[in-house]
Motif scaffolding. Structure first.
Motif, PDB file in Angstrom:
ATOM      1  N   LEU A  57     -17.529   2.812   6.794  1.00 46.43           N
ATOM      2  CA  LEU A  57     -17.094   2.370   5.344  1.00 46.43           C
ATOM      3  C   LEU A  57     -15.733   2.399   5.062  1.00 46.43           C
ATOM      4  CD1 LEU A  57     -19.239   2.062   2.235  1.00 46.43           C
ATOM      5  CD2 LEU A  57     -16.687   2.867   2.031  1.00 46.43           C
ATOM      6  N   LEU A  58     -15.328   3.620   4.934  1.00 45.09           N
ATOM      7  CA  LEU A  58     -13.768   3.811   4.596  1.00 45.09           C
ATOM      8  C   LEU A  58     -12.587   3.329   5.448  1.00 45.09           C
ATOM      9  CD1 LEU A  58     -14.347   7.589   3.616  1.00 45.09           C
ATOM     10  CD2 LEU A  58     -14.257   5.673   2.074  1.00 45.09           C
ATOM     11  N   GLN A  59     -13.213   2.703   6.673  1.00 41.81           N
ATOM     12  CA  GLN A  59     -11.979   2.357   7.626  1.00 41.81           C
ATOM     13  C   GLN A  59     -12.234   0.718   7.672  1.00 41.81           C
ATOM     14  OE1 GLN A  59     -11.629   4.569  11.476  1.00 41.81           O
ATOM     15  NE2 GLN A  59     -13.261   5.538  10.645  1.00 41.81           N
ATOM     16  N   ALA A  60     -13.138   0.142   6.672  1.00 39.12           N
ATOM     17  CA  ALA A  60     -13.058  -1.253   6.538  1.00 39.12           C
ATOM     18  C   ALA A  60     -11.979  -2.002   6.453  1.00 39.12           C
ATOM     19  CB  ALA A  60     -14.255  -1.666   5.559  1.00 39.12           C
ATOM     20  N   PRO A  61     -11.828  -3.097   6.879  1.00 41.96           N
ATOM     21  CA  PRO A  61     -10.524  -4.058   6.632  1.00 41.96           C
ATOM     22  C   PRO A  61     -10.262  -4.145   5.214  1.00 41.96           C
ATOM     23  CG  PRO A  61     -11.750  -4.933   8.534  1.00 41.96           C
ATOM     24  CD  PRO A  61     -12.523  -3.888   8.012  1.00 41.96           C
ATOM     25  N   VAL A  62      -8.989  -4.293   4.929  1.00 38.45           N
ATOM     26  CA  VAL A  62      -8.661  -4.715   3.436  1.00 38.45           C
ATOM     27  C   VAL A  62      -9.254  -6.097   3.061  1.00 38.45           C
ATOM     28  CG1 VAL A  62      -6.867  -4.686   2.040  1.00 38.45           C
ATOM     29  CG2 VAL A  62      -6.648  -3.397   3.788  1.00 38.45           C
ATOM     30  N   ALA A  63      -9.327  -6.840   3.931  1.00 36.66           N
ATOM     31  CA  ALA A  63      -9.825  -8.069   3.528  1.00 36.66           C
ATOM     32  C   ALA A  63     -11.410  -8.349   3.211  1.00 36.66           C
ATOM     33  CB  ALA A  63      -9.159  -9.110   4.373  1.00 36.66           C
ATOM     34  N   CYS A  64     -11.787  -7.361   3.704  1.00 35.10           N
ATOM     35  CA  CYS A  64     -13.412  -7.433   3.862  1.00 35.10           C
ATOM     36  C   CYS A  64     -13.881  -6.750   2.473  1.00 35.10           C
ATOM     37  CB  CYS A  64     -13.780  -6.657   5.111  1.00 35.10           C
ATOM     38  SG  CYS A  64     -15.621  -6.574   5.326  1.00 35.10           S
ATOM     39  N   HIS A 106     -25.459 -19.014   3.911  1.00 29.20           N
ATOM     40  CA  HIS A 106     -24.166 -19.874   3.418  1.00 29.20           C
ATOM     41  C   HIS A 106     -23.099 -18.917   3.311  1.00 29.20           C
ATOM     42  CE1 HIS A 106     -27.162 -23.055   3.268  1.00 29.20           C
ATOM     43  NE2 HIS A 106     -26.289 -23.994   3.897  1.00 29.20           N
ATOM     44  N   TRP A 107     -23.333 -17.508   3.363  1.00 24.89           N
ATOM     45  CA  TRP A 107     -22.176 -16.673   2.835  1.00 24.89           C
ATOM     46  C   TRP A 107     -21.065 -16.709   3.669  1.00 24.89           C
ATOM     47  CZ3 TRP A 107     -23.749 -13.218  -0.677  1.00 24.89           C
ATOM     48  CH2 TRP A 107     -22.536 -12.032  -1.177  1.00 24.89           C
ATOM     49  N   SER A 108     -19.873 -16.864   2.673  1.00 28.21           N
ATOM     50  CA  SER A 108     -18.600 -17.140   3.429  1.00 28.21           C
ATOM     51  C   SER A 108     -17.499 -15.993   3.109  1.00 28.21           C
ATOM     52  CB  SER A 108     -17.918 -18.529   3.076  1.00 28.21           C
ATOM     53  OG  SER A 108     -17.769 -18.357   1.224  1.00 28.21           O
ATOM     54  N   THR A 109     -17.691 -14.959   2.376  1.00 27.37           N
ATOM     55  CA  THR A 109     -16.773 -14.077   2.204  1.00 27.37           C
ATOM     56  C   THR A 109     -16.998 -12.915   3.240  1.00 27.37           C
ATOM     57  OG1 THR A 109     -16.956 -14.591  -0.176  1.00 27.37           O
ATOM     58  CG2 THR A 109     -15.987 -12.474   0.471  1.00 27.37           C
ATOM     59  N   PRO A 110     -15.909 -12.399   4.015  1.00 28.91           N
ATOM     60  CA  PRO A 110     -16.447 -11.522   4.959  1.00 28.91           C
ATOM     61  C   PRO A 110     -16.669 -10.191   4.320  1.00 28.91           C
ATOM     62  CG  PRO A 110     -13.989 -12.324   5.422  1.00 28.91           C
ATOM     63  CD  PRO A 110     -14.784 -13.041   4.143  1.00 28.91           C
ATOM     64  N   THR A 111     -18.044  -9.695   4.690  1.00 28.65           N
ATOM     65  CA  THR A 111     -18.678  -8.467   3.840  1.00 28.65           C
ATOM     66  C   THR A 111     -19.414  -7.494   4.692  1.00 28.65           C
ATOM     67  OG1 THR A 111     -19.149 -10.016   1.978  1.00 28.65           O
ATOM     68  CG2 THR A 111     -20.183  -8.034   2.076  1.00 28.65           C
ATOM     69  N   TRP A 112     -19.067  -6.311   4.340  1.00 29.29           N
ATOM     70  CA  TRP A 112     -19.812  -5.456   5.293  1.00 29.29           C
ATOM     71  C   TRP A 112     -20.926  -4.971   4.183  1.00 29.29           C
ATOM     72  CZ3 TRP A 112     -16.302  -1.697   8.443  1.00 29.29           C
ATOM     73  CH2 TRP A 112     -15.759  -2.553   9.532  1.00 29.29           C
ATOM     74  N   LEU A 113     -22.429  -4.750   4.533  1.00 31.78           N
ATOM     75  CA  LEU A 113     -23.236  -4.350   3.607  1.00 31.78           C
ATOM     76  C   LEU A 113     -23.981  -3.414   4.395  1.00 31.78           C
ATOM     77  CD1 LEU A 113     -25.361  -4.765   1.379  1.00 31.78           C
ATOM     78  CD2 LEU A 113     -26.759  -6.340   2.974  1.00 31.78           C
ATOM     79  N   LEU A 141     -21.403 -12.135   7.226  1.00 35.97           N
ATOM     80  CA  LEU A 141     -21.948 -10.632   6.573  1.00 35.97           C
ATOM     81  C   LEU A 141     -22.472  -9.849   7.868  1.00 35.97           C
ATOM     82  CD1 LEU A 141     -23.139  -9.291   4.053  1.00 35.97           C
ATOM     83  CD2 LEU A 141     -25.262 -10.644   4.488  1.00 35.97           C
ATOM     84  N   ILE A 142     -21.758  -8.596   7.675  1.00 37.91           N
ATOM     85  CA  ILE A 142     -22.138  -7.631   8.754  1.00 37.91           C
ATOM     86  C   ILE A 142     -23.088  -6.541   8.215  1.00 37.91           C
ATOM     87  CG2 ILE A 142     -21.173  -5.736  10.390  1.00 37.91           C
ATOM     88  CD1 ILE A 142     -20.315  -8.646  10.853  1.00 37.91           C
ATOM     89  N   TRP A 143     -24.178  -6.364   8.874  1.00 35.37           N
ATOM     90  CA  TRP A 143     -25.249  -5.476   8.301  1.00 35.37           C
ATOM     91  C   TRP A 143     -24.958  -4.031   9.054  1.00 35.37           C
ATOM     92  CZ3 TRP A 143     -29.397  -7.124   5.219  1.00 35.37           C
ATOM     93  CH2 TRP A 143     -29.543  -8.326   4.935  1.00 35.37           C
ATOM     94  N   TRP A 144     -24.889  -3.212   8.304  1.00 37.65           N
ATOM     95  CA  TRP A 144     -25.168  -1.800   8.834  1.00 37.65           C
ATOM     96  C   TRP A 144     -26.290  -1.177   8.117  1.00 37.65           C
ATOM     97  CZ3 TRP A 144     -20.476   0.312  11.251  1.00 37.65           C
ATOM     98  CH2 TRP A 144     -19.370  -0.166  11.184  1.00 37.65           C
ATOM     99  N   ILE A 145     -27.128  -0.603   9.034  1.00 42.64           N
ATOM    100  CA  ILE A 145     -28.504  -0.117   8.554  1.00 42.64           C
ATOM    101  C   ILE A 145     -28.610   1.479   9.068  1.00 42.64           C
ATOM    102  CG2 ILE A 145     -31.011  -0.485   8.434  1.00 42.64           C
ATOM    103  CD1 ILE A 145     -30.432  -3.365   9.159  1.00 42.64           C
ATOM    104  N   GLY A 146     -28.892   2.172   8.101  1.00 40.83           N
ATOM    105  CA  GLY A 146     -29.184   3.765   8.616  1.00 40.83           C
ATOM    106  C   GLY A 146     -30.560   4.168   8.373  1.00 40.83           C
ATOM    107  N   THR A 147     -31.428   4.539   9.368  1.00 40.38           N
ATOM    108  CA  THR A 147     -32.863   4.531   8.891  1.00 40.38           C
ATOM    109  C   THR A 147     -33.328   5.618   9.745  1.00 40.38           C
ATOM    110  OG1 THR A 147     -35.063   3.213   9.105  1.00 40.38           O
ATOM    111  CG2 THR A 147     -33.464   2.711  10.503  1.00 40.38           C
ATOM    112  N   ARG A 148     -34.378   6.125   9.416  1.00 41.23           N
ATOM    113  CA  ARG A 148     -35.197   7.161   9.987  1.00 41.23           C
ATOM    114  C   ARG A 148     -36.171   6.561  11.246  1.00 41.23           C
ATOM    115  NH1 ARG A 148     -36.379  12.351   5.766  1.00 41.23           N
ATOM    116  NH2 ARG A 148     -34.388  12.186   4.932  1.00 41.23           N
ATOM    117  N   ARG A 149     -36.680   5.281  10.767  1.00 40.97           N
ATOM    118  CA  ARG A 149     -37.587   4.832  11.543  1.00 40.97           C
ATOM    119  C   ARG A 149     -37.117   3.308  12.047  1.00 40.97           C
ATOM    120  NH1 ARG A 149     -40.643   0.620   9.496  1.00 40.97           N
ATOM    121  NH2 ARG A 149     -40.338   0.366   7.256  1.00 40.97           N
ATOM    122  N   ARG A 150     -37.642   2.899  13.116  1.00 44.27           N
ATOM    123  CA  ARG A 150     -37.151   1.674  13.657  1.00 44.27           C
ATOM    124  C   ARG A 150     -37.690   0.586  12.765  1.00 44.27           C
ATOM    125  NH1 ARG A 150     -34.229   0.223  18.085  1.00 44.27           N
ATOM    126  NH2 ARG A 150     -34.646  -1.888  18.972  1.00 44.27           N
TER     127      ARG A 150
END
Length: 850
Positions: A57-64, A106-113, A141-150
């Protein structure tokens, strides 16, 4: 979980990293570089998932834009999840499921979730919603998912569409280098050593490593402080057991007490129809269940956690081990059944199971340790009640280096005489001779050992092939110790044919170690390495990992890598070999420490080198191993280091003392793993005398050792002796002899790939190997050499350098034999030498191109 902080350049609260955070660019860089729009990190609690997500997250692009949704493992309803997701995305007003799907499509804004710690308990409705959202959301929209189970989503579809990047759970473990980076308060060498101990104890599990660091690296110590254990158990209570039902908690505890398990064993232990279900549920919930030894059929609880659980008092554990013993017995897995019987404290049952064992079982995981434990804790009436049991216990004691106890056990065979028939009596005596032969062999008494092996082979029946193989292996090692490589190779081939005919891969591996030692002595380390690599690959396919055998193979491969100058490879092999040998109580762990000491000395880190030697001595004494096994090898290597440091008096005293044990009247043989020990002690002692300016004919004392090595084809030892002769010649101001033996040694090194041998001698004080400046000075004299010799004499000298005889030179140059002899005499006179090798060496020293 990570703490939250207000981020001024981004909206809302975002996580922050701990002040003790250790970055893992090997994980974050591939995640950041991925083009997939779904990035999944699925791993058990405490694996550092949240920290890794935060690092990205701390290395995400400025425009994102960056959005963080912490779920804390809670199971939310579909409506609650939609609401939380709406808020995290910063939408002005709440939208229902259909509206959210339409919005994301229809999401258009570059986003990391980032979704941190997704629901820990299965919820089909919630997983189905997540699946729909992942399927239709916009590429922006880029999905980042951390989980203990799949979660139950259509991952194959995303994977085939190159839209999924999944971080393997095993890669999240911290490496030794990463842990050492957190130990900044320690010196680099000490930090590396402590980090190694922490990795061995925690497996690199992030939460375990953090506990070790918070408690001043107590996990790196051999004694576990109760505070650390309590902290870990408290962590498991909150992070694991609190989310499980009582039945699943009990099932997990049972599985933690087993070295391995599968669905069938769970059905037997936990109930038909329930055991396999409990296993699947625990596995799906990310409860630290992983493959056992990379097996596709067997599982285990993460070893560091299982170790702590087994050390806790649990009264009902015995009953579970008893039931596991029953199941393994029914499956005819005798070693596992024996282990479970010992854990259940059913010792008579354990002894009865040993009737199914043979010598091959000694090479399997922990068998030697279990046999030693049984023998030490219980009376001889129980453990030495049959000749077969005596044979197994004796073999285990010999393997571990406990010779006095082994001699006592062998003596107990006399209680079973006479036997019911003459043939049975002959076989019992032959087995006694085999065991007695190995005892004598390991104690350094070659003559009686040789006779015992010979007599045993004459009488052992065809079906006693394991005992025959052990006798042949002993004879191979004795031939090596005598320098008769041809005989050793012949006996080894006979033994290998017998092992392969019986389909015994374990014995084949043991005998290939002897074969590799023959090749090593012949100066073929690369061939020996390929041989051991092949047999190791075959052994790795076995369900039961043969730890004792693999440990010895790793140590031998480390030694070969050291000879070839591959120091990093050697370090890895020695580390692996030490770990395996310590686990199986193998006395040959000594050679892992010796290898590590040699590597340290090669870096001129003599403090670390002698520390490794002290550790070796400590382990040998702790394991009650006689000093005849290790004292000579320790003093030989110590003396080598003293010579390199310019301390010949210490080396001379130690070598003289230890050499007396290998000369009449005691005349012990060297330990089987160091067949070259005695000649090495002899030439190092001569070097020590040379440094002390002894007036003896030291070159004359080295010549017989060289001739003996040459006659036996011991190419590696021959190279070492050439360099030793060059060193003495250098100290005695004999440049021609120096050049002659240096050149001969270097040729062997180049031909046999023995760069490590050359490096070892380059560390001696004189360092007689030429440097670039020496070569350039010599080259300036090449014209002088060319002007001294006529053109025809130069042609003759070139052929002399190639090793041609006078007659061969005459034929090649179309000269008479008398003319060639005249040219050779003139060459000797002009170069002021007396021998062909001296003439070649002098010409090369002057820069003549030969």
């Amino acid at each position: 979980m990570t703490a939250m902080t207000l981020c001024l350049d981004r909206p809302g609260f975002l996580p922050r990293l701990s002040s003790h955070h250790q970055s893992r660019p090997r994980l974050s860089e591939p995640l950041l570089a991925s083009v997939a729009r779904v990035r999944l990190i699925c791993a058990p609690a405490g694996s550092g998932k949240s920290a890794l997500l935060t690092e990205c997250l701390l290395q995400a692009p400025v425009a994102c834009e960056v959005r963080w949704l912490p779920m804390a493992g809670a199971t939310l309803s579909v409506g609650e999840f939609c609401q939380r997701l709406t808020q995290a995305l910063g939408l002005a007003e709440y939208v229902d499921e259909s509206g959210l799907i339409a919005t994301l499509a229809h999401w258009s804004t570059p986003t990391w979730l980032f979704i941190d710690d997704y629901a820990r308990l299965p919820d089909p409705a919630l997983d189905a919603l997540l699946d729909r959202l992942l399927a239709v959301s916009s590429p922006a929209l880029i999905w980042w998912i951390g989980t203990r189970r799949r979660p139950q989503c259509n991952w194959p579809r995303l994977l085939l569409g190159d839209e999924l990047y999944e971080c393997e759970s095993t890669t999240l473990a911290l490496t030794q280098h990463e842990i050492a980076g957190a130990l900044r308060h320690l010196a680099p060498e000490q930090a590396g050593h402590v980090a190694t101990r922490i990795v061995q104890r925690t497996g690199g599990w992030c939460a375990g490593v953090r506990m070790a660091l918070l408690q001043k690296c107590d996990w790196s110590q051999s004694i576990q402080p109760q505070q650390r254990v309590d902290t870990l158990l408290d962590y498991l209570q909150h992070e694991l057991f609190s989310s499980l039902t009582p039945e699943l908690t009990e099932a997990w505890r049972v599985l933690a007490h087993l070295p391995r398990f599968n669905a069938e064993l769970c059905e037997h232990l936990l109930g038909a129809g329930e055991g396999a279900l409990h296993l699947r549920t625990l596995h799906a919930l990310g409860c630290f269940i992983e493959p056992w030894n990379d097996s596709p059929h067997w599982l285990q609880i993460f070893a560091p956690l299982a170790r702590v659980m087994r050390e806790e008092q649990w009264p009902s554990a015995r009953s579970w081990h008893r039931r596991a013993c029953q199941w393994f017995s029914a499956e005819q897995d005798w070693r596992s059944a024996f282990e479970q019987a010992l854990l259940a404290e059913e010792y008579e049952t354990a002894v009865s199971l040993l009737q199914h064992f043979n010598f091959e079982h000694l090479f399997e995981e922990q068998t030697v340790v279990l046999l030693l434990r049984l023998h030490e804790c219980h009376s001889e009436e129980l453990t030495l009640s049959t000749p077969q049991l005596i044979g197994l216990i004796t073999a285990a004691l010999l393997f571990a280096g406990r010779f006095e106890q082994a001699a006592h056990c062998i003596g107990q065979l006399s209680r079973f005489m006479p036997q019911p028939s003459a043939q049975q009596e002959k076989q019992l005596i032959a087995r006694w001779q085999m065991l007695q032969g190995w005892l004598m062999h390991l104690q350094g008494q070659m003559a009686p050992a040789r006779e015992y092996f010979r007599q045993a082979l004459e009488e052992l029946a065809v079906d006693a092939w394991p005992a025959r193989l052990l006798c042949l292996s002993g004879q191979t090692q004795q031939a090596l110790l005598c320098g008769d490589l041809e005989l050793a190779h012949g006996i080894n081939r006979e033994a290998l044919c017998l092992a392969r005919a019986q389909g015994s891969l374990l014995f084949e591996g043991l005998l290939e170690l002897d074969h590799a030692q023959v090749l090593e002595q012949r100066g073929a380390p690369a061939r020996a390495e390929n041989l051991l690599l092949s047999i190791e690959q075959l052994l790795s396919h076995r369900a039961e990992r043969p730890t004792p055998l693999l440990g010895r193979i790793a140590l031998r491969r480390g030694r070969l890598a050291l000879y070839m100058g591959r120091e990093q490879q050697a370090a890895d092999f020695f580390c692996k070999g030490i770990e395996d040998c310590l686990r199986s109580h193998d006395k040959r762990v000594l050679y892992g420490y010796l290898g590590q000491a040699q590597l340290a000395a090669n870096r001129m880190d003599y403090a670390q080198a002698f520390e490794r030697l002290r550790e070796a001595e400590r382990v040998m004494q702790q394991r009650q191993i006689p000093d005849t096994v290790y004292r000579g090898a320790l003093l030989q290597l110590s003396s080598q280091f003293w010579l390199q440091q310019g301390r010949p008096q210490l080396a001379q005293e130690a070598l003289s003392r230890v050499l007396r044990h290998y000369q009449p009247p005691e005349a012990l043989q060297a330990p089987p793993a160091t067949v070259e020990l005695i000649p090495r002690i002899q030439y190092l002692l001569i070097l020590a005398k040379a440094y002390m300016h002894c007036e003896e004919d030291l070159l004359g004392q080295l010549e017989p050792l060289l001739k003996q090595a040459q006659s036996g084809g011991a190419l590696t030892l021959e190279a070492e002796l050439h360099f030793a002769l060059a060193e003495v010649a250098s100290l005695q101001q004999q440049p021609f002899r120096l050049i002659e033996h240096r050149e001969l040694g270097c040729r062997i090194v180049q031909r046999a790939n023995l760069d490590g041998v050359r490096h070892q001698f380059s560390l001696l004080p004189s360092n007689f190997f030429p440097e670039e400046k020496e070569v350039s000075l010599a080259s300036s004299e090449s014209f002088e050499c060319a002007s001294v010799l006529s053109r025809r004499e130069q042609q003759v000298l070139e052929l002399v350098a190639l090793g041609d005889s006078n007659r061969q030179i005459a034929e090649k140059l179309f000269l008479s034999l008398h003319t060639v002899k005249t040219h050779v005499r003139r060459i000797y006179t002009k170069l002021a030498v007396e021998r062909r090798t001296h003439a070649v060496a002098k010409a090369r020293l002057l820069g003549f191109k030969l």
